[in-house]
Design a protein around this motif. Structure first.
Motif, PDB file in Angstrom:
ATOM      1  N   LEU A   1      15.405  10.922  27.077  1.00 34.78           N
ATOM      2  CA  LEU A   1      15.388  10.752  25.618  1.00 34.78           C
ATOM      3  C   LEU A   1      14.038  11.209  25.048  1.00 34.78           C
ATOM      4  CD1 LEU A   1      17.196   7.313  25.198  1.00 34.78           C
ATOM      5  CD2 LEU A   1      18.168   9.623  25.227  1.00 34.78           C
TER       6      LEU A   1
ATOM      7  N   ARG B   1      14.017  14.876  24.748  1.00 31.42           N
ATOM      8  CA  ARG B   1      14.770  15.392  23.590  1.00 31.42           C
ATOM      9  C   ARG B   1      13.965  15.268  22.307  1.00 31.42           C
ATOM     10  NH1 ARG B   1      20.525  12.822  24.962  1.00 31.42           N
ATOM     11  NH2 ARG B   1      20.995  13.128  22.758  1.00 31.42           N
TER      12      ARG B   1
ATOM     13  N   LEU C   1      19.454   8.460  18.613  1.00 28.90           N
ATOM     14  CA  LEU C   1      19.730   8.282  20.038  1.00 28.90           C
ATOM     15  C   LEU C   1      19.980   6.828  20.432  1.00 28.90           C
ATOM     16  CD1 LEU C   1      16.536  10.232  21.210  1.00 28.90           C
ATOM     17  CD2 LEU C   1      18.856  11.164  21.172  1.00 28.90           C
TER      18      LEU C   1
ATOM     19  N   HIS D   1      22.748   5.193  23.223  1.00 22.72           N
ATOM     20  CA  HIS D   1      22.231   4.992  24.582  1.00 22.72           C
ATOM     21  C   HIS D   1      21.795   3.561  24.856  1.00 22.72           C
ATOM     22  CE1 HIS D   1      21.997   9.390  24.105  1.00 22.72           C
ATOM     23  NE2 HIS D   1      22.254   9.397  25.401  1.00 22.72           N
TER      24      HIS D   1
ATOM     25  N   ASP E   1      15.167   3.741  16.970  1.00 19.07           N
ATOM     26  CA  ASP E   1      15.050   5.207  16.872  1.00 19.07           C
ATOM     27  C   ASP E   1      13.669   5.635  16.380  1.00 19.07           C
ATOM     28  OD1 ASP E   1      17.481   6.609  17.670  1.00 19.07           O
ATOM     29  OD2 ASP E   1      18.461   5.483  16.071  1.00 19.07           O
TER      30      ASP E   1
END
Ligand code: OOG
Ligand code: MG
Length: 260
Positions: free
Chosen positions: A12, A15, A29, A33, A151
């Motif tokens: 993550l 990304r 995300l 997740h 996030d």
């Protein structure tokens, strides 16, 4: 059930890092997740480790969402801690290339220069050597500048660039100083440092608690941004931006590059 223990936190972080490096927004995300607040700070640590691995150096930390104006703007109502690196500091009066950013916004801040690693309960004037007006450019890596609490933590609290004005001796009070944000000579936001948790010294206390729990270990000589007193405003190319804190002076930069 997926728990945060199963999640590829480093994946993550990669990304989010790639989104920032390429200037390409990504979907949120955390929910998909199962990333909670604790795991989100671990993603942030992994993200910063990638950057320090490329040669960036930590120079401080920043608080986010310490004022109601900011909480209301992004719909998240908990103070958060992010990290500042040397390559994201723009000299006062300098030019900022915003062409690599996704949807930058600018906000006025007050900065503290840490005299020593602050510990819980340490008097403010022991922990802080100097104060300064500052500006922060934030740029969420998420599409539409929309995110949940985990996030935005994982995304290093939307940190992009920052400028610190001239350091000043710590004044008697920092809790009710007027704050002004100007773009091209026009006033676009006004507020008071009182908006920052009632007193920006509380932002330092909140930051010490968050750093204690999640890292990084705060260091003497680091910059501490207390969080914006007003909402942030979209940042266009060719903009002359000035942030003023009453009695402390002004931090300024000019943007180059970028599209509207
Ligand atoms: C989160 C970062 C908030 C501040 O000063 O409140 C922040 C965001 O608004 O994207 O830096
Ligand atoms: Mg900020």
């Amino acid at each position: 059930m997926t728990t945060s223990a199963d999640v590829d936190l480093a994946g993550l972080a990669a990304r989010l890092d790639e989104a920032a490096v390429t200037g390409t927004p990504i979907p949120q995300l955390a929910e998909a997740h199962g990333v909670d607040v604790d795991a989100a700070y671990r993603v942030q640590q992994a993200l910063i480790a990638r950057r320090t691995g490329r040669g960036e150096r930590l120079v401080g930390v920043k608080m986010g969402l310490t004022s109601k104006a900011k909480m209301a703007q992004v719909g998240v109502d908990s103070p958060i801690l992010g990290q500042l690196t040397d390559t994201t500091q723009v000299p006062d009066g300098g030019s900022v290339d915003i062409s690599g950013l996704i949807h930058p916004r600018v906000e006025p801040e007050i900065a503290f220069l840490l005299d020593r690693p602050p510990t819980p309960g340490m008097p403010f004037t022991d922990a802080v050597r100097a104060v300064a007006p500052a500006l922060e450019v934030i740029d969420s890596r998420y599409a539409n500048f929309t995110f949940s609490l985990p996030d935005v933590i994982a995304d290093n609290t939307s940190a992009a660039l920052f400028t610190v004005g001239p350091w000043q001796p710590v004044p008697d009070g920092v809790d009710n100083l007027g704050v002004l944000l100007e773009v091209d000579g026009r006033t676009v936001q006004t507020g008071s440092t009182a908006a920052i948790l009632g007193d920006p010294r509380r932002a330092l206390a909140a930051g010490v608690a968050l750093a204690d729990r999640h890292g990084p270990a705060l260091r003497a000589g680091w910059i501490f941004l207390a969080g914006a007193a007003t909402a942030a405003v979209p940042l266009a190319p060719g903009a002359h931006v000035r942030g003023t804190v009453q009695g402390l002076g002004t931090a300024a930069f000019t943007t180059i590059g970028g599209t509207l």
